[in-house]
Design a protein around this motif. Structure first.
Motif, short mmCIF file in Angstrom:
data_model
loop_
_atom_site.label_atom_id
_atom_site.label_comp_id
_atom_site.label_asym_id
_atom_site.label_seq_id
_atom_site.Cartn_x
_atom_site.Cartn_y
_atom_site.Cartn_z
N GLN A 1 47.13 24.25 36.34
CA GLN A 1 48.21 25.17 36.72
C GLN A 1 48.79 24.87 38.10
O GLN A 1 49.06 25.76 38.89
CB GLN A 1 47.72 26.62 36.68
N THR A 2 48.94 23.59 38.39
CA THR A 2 49.55 23.19 39.66
C THR A 2 50.63 22.15 39.40
O THR A 2 50.75 21.60 38.29
CB THR A 2 48.50 22.60 40.63
N PHE A 3 51.38 21.85 40.45
CA PHE A 3 52.43 20.85 40.34
C PHE A 3 51.88 19.43 40.36
O PHE A 3 52.66 18.47 40.35
CB PHE A 3 53.45 21.03 41.46
N ARG A 4 50.57 19.28 40.39
CA ARG A 4 50.00 17.93 40.32
C ARG A 4 50.47 17.22 39.06
O ARG A 4 50.73 16.02 39.08
CB ARG A 4 48.47 17.99 40.33
N ASN A 5 50.56 17.94 37.97
CA ASN A 5 50.96 17.29 36.70
C ASN A 5 52.18 17.96 36.07
O ASN A 5 52.37 17.90 34.85
CB ASN A 5 49.80 17.29 35.72
N ARG A 6 53.03 18.57 36.87
CA ARG A 6 54.23 19.19 36.30
C ARG A 6 55.34 19.28 37.33
O ARG A 6 55.10 19.23 38.54
CB ARG A 6 53.91 20.57 35.76
N CYS A 7 56.55 19.42 36.82
CA CYS A 7 57.69 19.71 37.67
C CYS A 7 58.60 20.67 36.93
O CYS A 7 58.50 20.82 35.71
CB CYS A 7 58.44 18.43 38.08
N GLU A 8 59.48 21.31 37.66
CA GLU A 8 60.39 22.29 37.08
C GLU A 8 61.83 21.84 37.27
O GLU A 8 62.24 21.46 38.37
CB GLU A 8 60.19 23.66 37.72
N ILE A 9 62.59 21.87 36.17
CA ILE A 9 64.00 21.48 36.21
C ILE A 9 64.84 22.65 35.68
O ILE A 9 64.32 23.67 35.24
CB ILE A 9 64.26 20.20 35.41
N TYR A 10 66.15 22.49 35.71
CA TYR A 10 67.08 23.53 35.27
C TYR A 10 67.69 23.08 33.95
O TYR A 10 68.58 22.25 33.91
CB TYR A 10 68.17 23.72 36.32
N GLY A 11 67.20 23.67 32.85
CA GLY A 11 67.72 23.34 31.54
C GLY A 11 68.78 24.34 31.09
O GLY A 11 69.11 25.30 31.79
N ALA A 12 69.30 24.14 29.90
CA ALA A 12 70.37 24.99 29.38
C ALA A 12 69.93 26.44 29.21
O ALA A 12 70.76 27.35 29.24
CB ALA A 12 70.86 24.43 28.04
N HIS B 1 49.50 17.72 48.85
CA HIS B 1 49.06 17.07 47.62
C HIS B 1 50.23 16.30 47.02
O HIS B 1 51.35 16.82 46.96
CB HIS B 1 48.60 18.11 46.60
N PRO B 2 50.01 15.08 46.55
CA PRO B 2 51.07 14.39 45.81
C PRO B 2 51.29 15.08 44.46
O PRO B 2 50.33 15.47 43.79
CB PRO B 2 50.53 12.97 45.63
N THR B 3 52.53 15.26 44.08
CA THR B 3 52.85 15.95 42.84
C THR B 3 53.84 15.12 42.02
O THR B 3 54.40 14.14 42.49
CB THR B 3 53.46 17.33 43.11
N TYR B 4 54.06 15.57 40.79
CA TYR B 4 54.98 14.89 39.87
C TYR B 4 56.41 15.29 40.20
O TYR B 4 56.77 16.45 40.06
CB TYR B 4 54.61 15.27 38.43
N PHE B 5 57.21 14.34 40.65
CA PHE B 5 58.57 14.61 41.12
C PHE B 5 58.58 15.90 41.95
O PHE B 5 59.03 16.95 41.49
CB PHE B 5 59.56 14.70 39.94
N PRO B 6 58.08 15.81 43.18
CA PRO B 6 57.86 16.98 44.03
C PRO B 6 59.07 17.92 44.11
O PRO B 6 60.22 17.49 43.99
CB PRO B 6 57.59 16.35 45.41
N ASN B 7 58.76 19.19 44.33
CA ASN B 7 59.86 20.15 44.45
C ASN B 7 60.48 20.09 45.84
O ASN B 7 60.04 19.35 46.72
CB ASN B 7 59.40 21.57 44.07
N ILE B 8 61.53 20.86 46.01
CA ILE B 8 62.30 20.82 47.25
C ILE B 8 61.47 21.23 48.45
O ILE B 8 61.58 20.65 49.54
CB ILE B 8 63.56 21.70 47.11
N ALA B 9 60.59 22.22 48.28
CA ALA B 9 59.73 22.66 49.38
C ALA B 9 58.83 21.53 49.86
O ALA B 9 58.62 21.35 51.06
CB ALA B 9 58.89 23.86 48.95
N HIS B 10 58.28 20.76 48.92
CA HIS B 10 57.44 19.62 49.30
C HIS B 10 58.20 18.63 50.16
O HIS B 10 57.70 18.16 51.19
CB HIS B 10 56.92 18.92 48.04
#
Length: 209
Positions: A34-45, A4-13
């Motif tokens: 609740q999927t990465f279709r419309n979200r991504c995870e980053i490393y914040g403070a 599936h195309p996702t928003y700024f895909p994660n490393i596994a993708h």
């Protein structure tokens, strides 16, 4: 291979994409929350931070992924850009790449699919990577389960796959956080990102626990 195309895909993708000579992006399935279709995870403070693109969607009105619209009444683009700047401005390669990614934050997007395809296009450009893929025009299922990587889109699934360590901005505060958006390793590792991805071998069974 099916993804599936996702928003700024994660490393596994991205690691999955590099494992095959050709893959298909599935866009004709029913959209799910609740999927990465419309979200991504980053490393914040404060640790892992989820950036979510608001969409106009209700469970009562079934929509195919390709038809889901972005809810642009919220200024999500500015919020995401501020979050990225706060998280990565001290990373080695943030300033080197951020200008190339600005079309995602400066251009108006009405379709979630268009946004996700643009984010993929820009990352591939940053990595100087040319991948051979197509976009589905009908809903299909892979004939071989080993080529079905759609499970990677599920934000609630967690893998015990051992992602190698790389230095992150807030490693000393919160330790290493694996499988974040490709943006995390891009800003931290720069040109070495591709070498990191090519070393990974993914087995999607570990994402299906």
């Amino acid at each position: 291979m099916l993804l599936h195309p996702t928003y700024f895909p994660n490393i596994a993708h991205f690691a999955a994409m590099l494992q095959k000579d050709y893959f298909t992006l599935e866009i004709c399935d029913n959209y799910q929350k609740q999927t990465f279709r419309n979200r991504c995870e980053i490393y914040g403070a404060n640790g892992k931070l989820t950036l979510t693109v608001p969409v106009s969607y209700t469970q009562k009105q079934r929509q195919q992924y390709k038809d889901v619209a972005i809810f642009n009444n919220e200024d999500w683009q500015s919020q995401h850009l501020k979050s990225l700047d706060s998280a990565y401005r001290m990373s080695p390669f943030y300033e080197f790449y951020i200008d190339d990614l600005m079309p995602v934050f400066q251009n108006k997007f009405y379709s979630l699919l268009d946004l996700n395809l643009k984010s993929l296009e820009l990352i591939l450009k940053c990595l100087e990577l040319d991948l051979n893929y197509s976009i589905s025009n009908v809903f299909t299922l892979p004939k071989d389960a080993k080529t079905d990587y759609r499970c990677l889109v599920n934000a609630k699934k967690h893998s015990d796959f051992n992602f190698p360590f790389y230095t992150q901005v807030f490693t000393q505060k919160h330790g290493f956080i694996s499988n974040l958006s490709i943006l995390d390793i891009l800003f931290n590792e720069g040109p070495n990102t591709l070498n990191y991805l090519e070393r990974l071998t993914l087995d999607t069974s570990c994402f299906n626990q």
